[in-house]
Scaffold this active site. Structure first.
Site, PDB file in Angstrom:
ATOM      1  N   CYS A 142       0.821  -1.209   0.000  1.00 52.16           N
ATOM      2  CA  CYS A 142       0.000   0.000   0.000  1.00 52.16           C
ATOM      3  C   CYS A 142       0.854   1.258   0.000  1.00 52.16           C
ATOM      4  O   CYS A 142       0.641   2.182  -0.806  1.00 52.16           O
ATOM      5  CB  CYS A 142      -0.957  -0.006   1.193  1.00 52.16           C
ATOM      6  SG  CYS A 142      -0.139  -0.261   2.789  1.00 52.16           S
ATOM      7  N   HIS A 222      -2.584   5.011   6.873  1.00 48.32           N
ATOM      8  CA  HIS A 222      -1.248   5.585   6.988  1.00 48.32           C
ATOM      9  C   HIS A 222      -1.271   7.061   6.565  1.00 48.32           C
ATOM     10  O   HIS A 222      -2.100   7.470   5.749  1.00 48.32           O
ATOM     11  CB  HIS A 222      -0.260   4.856   6.074  1.00 48.32           C
ATOM     12  CG  HIS A 222      -0.232   3.376   6.244  1.00 48.32           C
ATOM     13  ND1 HIS A 222       0.059   2.760   7.443  1.00 48.32           N
ATOM     14  CD2 HIS A 222      -0.436   2.372   5.349  1.00 48.32           C
ATOM     15  CE1 HIS A 222       0.030   1.444   7.280  1.00 48.32           C
ATOM     16  NE2 HIS A 222      -0.276   1.182   6.022  1.00 48.32           N
TER      17      HIS A 222
END
Length: 356
Positions: A142, A222
């Site tokens: 990711c 994140h």
């Protein structure tokens, strides 16, 4: 080839999302799902009518006992598939690779595995062409996907010289928060650069990028903050235009109340996104600053979903059913509903329609 027959091995965070995305494509068919567990995830999948398979012989009995109808084992699933997407836990996939090769099935792995496993790492906008008709590829993690998307956008615009980024990583996936995570602290990664920068160079080898990572006590997604040295002095508008021209980057603004990671999570739910997923990099437009040949920006990475469109494109690339990257990206994005601005995309479309 009529429709690509896709098998999914592993029905966890990524696997279930890949299964849903495959079923939205008019050039793909879900051949089935394989796993070794029999908990609520597989029970829900079985209720949804997905063809279920036991990924290991010892799993079949417990799966049947849990009320999951089993169509066969992994070998039977591979026999009726053109490509398999391996979504098994880290390091398990490396063992599976030989099984897929013996079955003559193309295979897609994910960022938990090393680049050496396949010799090719994939982000659609950067290296779709080199994945065409390969036997396997690895869709990068990711965070690495977000790095390639954003730095790749600046590179395509001729603006990127070098980049330095700090990654504030989530402690665990939400569904594992009870078992894995940290509380009331931050944990710096012990190695600089963190692995994401070098991993981005497996996709774009000449990137001058260094990353530092910190694990924080949250599990929503994140956050990245970046300092980029540009090739020349430029304007904020030009940098924004470079991001706007790239696929799978969408703008958010603190002026709209999108002020933190939880804000976008709530926004995705309000927009009716399945599972609240955000496939795009969410880049704060009103935080981005440019000072001569220096640019600074911040964005969010929703780790549970960002690699799903890349995986769909990788399926097309390996099978060669669509040789053009831009066409595959557009097709995938339209099927999932990706946007370039979560609140103002209709304004962008209207401006483009009015441009002579």
């Amino acid at each position: 080839m009529d429709r690509i027959r896709v098998a999914i091995n592993g029905y966890g965070v990524i696997g279930k999302r890949v299964a849903d995305a495959v079923r939205l494509q008019d050039d793909m068919a879900l051949a089935g799902v394989a796993d070794v567990v029999n908990d609520y995830r597989l029970q829900v999948a079985a209720q949804a009518g997905l063809p279920m398979h036991a990924a290991a012989p010892q799993a079949e009995g417990p799966m049947r006992a849990a009320g999951i109808a089993i169509a066969g084992g992994l070998a039977e699933l591979l026999a009726k598939s053109d490509v398999v997407v391996d979504c098994t836990p880290k390091k398990v996939a490396a063992v599976n690779k030989g099984v897929y090769e013996a079955a003559g099935v193309k295979a897609i792995f994910h960022g938990g595995e090393s680049h050496a496993l396949t010799g090719h790492s994939f982000v659609a906008q950067a290296n779709y062409a080199s994945a065409l008709r390969r036997s396997s590829t690895r869709v990068v993690s990711c965070n690495t996907t977000s790095i390639v998307r954003t730095l790749g956008a600046l590179r395509t615009a001729g603006l990127l010289k070098r980049a330095r980024g700090t990654l504030i990583r989530r402690a665990s996936d939400p569904w594992e928060a009870h078992a894995d995570g940290i509380v009331n602290t931050l944990v710096p990664e012990k190695v600089i650069p963190s692995h994401q920068g070098p991993d981005a160079r497996t996709v774009i080898p000449d990137l001058d990028v260094v990353t530092i990572a910190v694990k924080a006590a949250h599990n929503s997604s994140h956050l990245h903050t970046w300092w980029v040295e540009l090739t020349r002095a430029t304007t904020r508008d030009e940098v924004l235009a470079a991001f706007r021209a790239a696929p799978r980057i969408a703008f958010v603004r603190s002026s709209d109340g999108i002020v933190a990671l939880n804000s976008t999570v709530e926004l995705m739910a309000d927009l009716g996104r399945p599972r609240g997923d955000m496939w795009e990099v969410a880049l704060w437009e009103d935080v981005l600053a440019v000072d001569g040949d220096q640019a600074y920006y911040t964005y969010q990475v929703f780790n549970q979903a960002i690699v799903i469109p890349e995986t769909i494109d990788a399926i097309r690339a390996l099978t060669g059913i669509e040789p053009d990257a831009a066409r595959s990206i557009a097709k995938t994005d339209a099927s999932l509903g990706l946007t370039r601005d979560f609140l103002r995309d209709h304004e962008i479309v209207r401006r483009e329609e009015q441009t002579p």
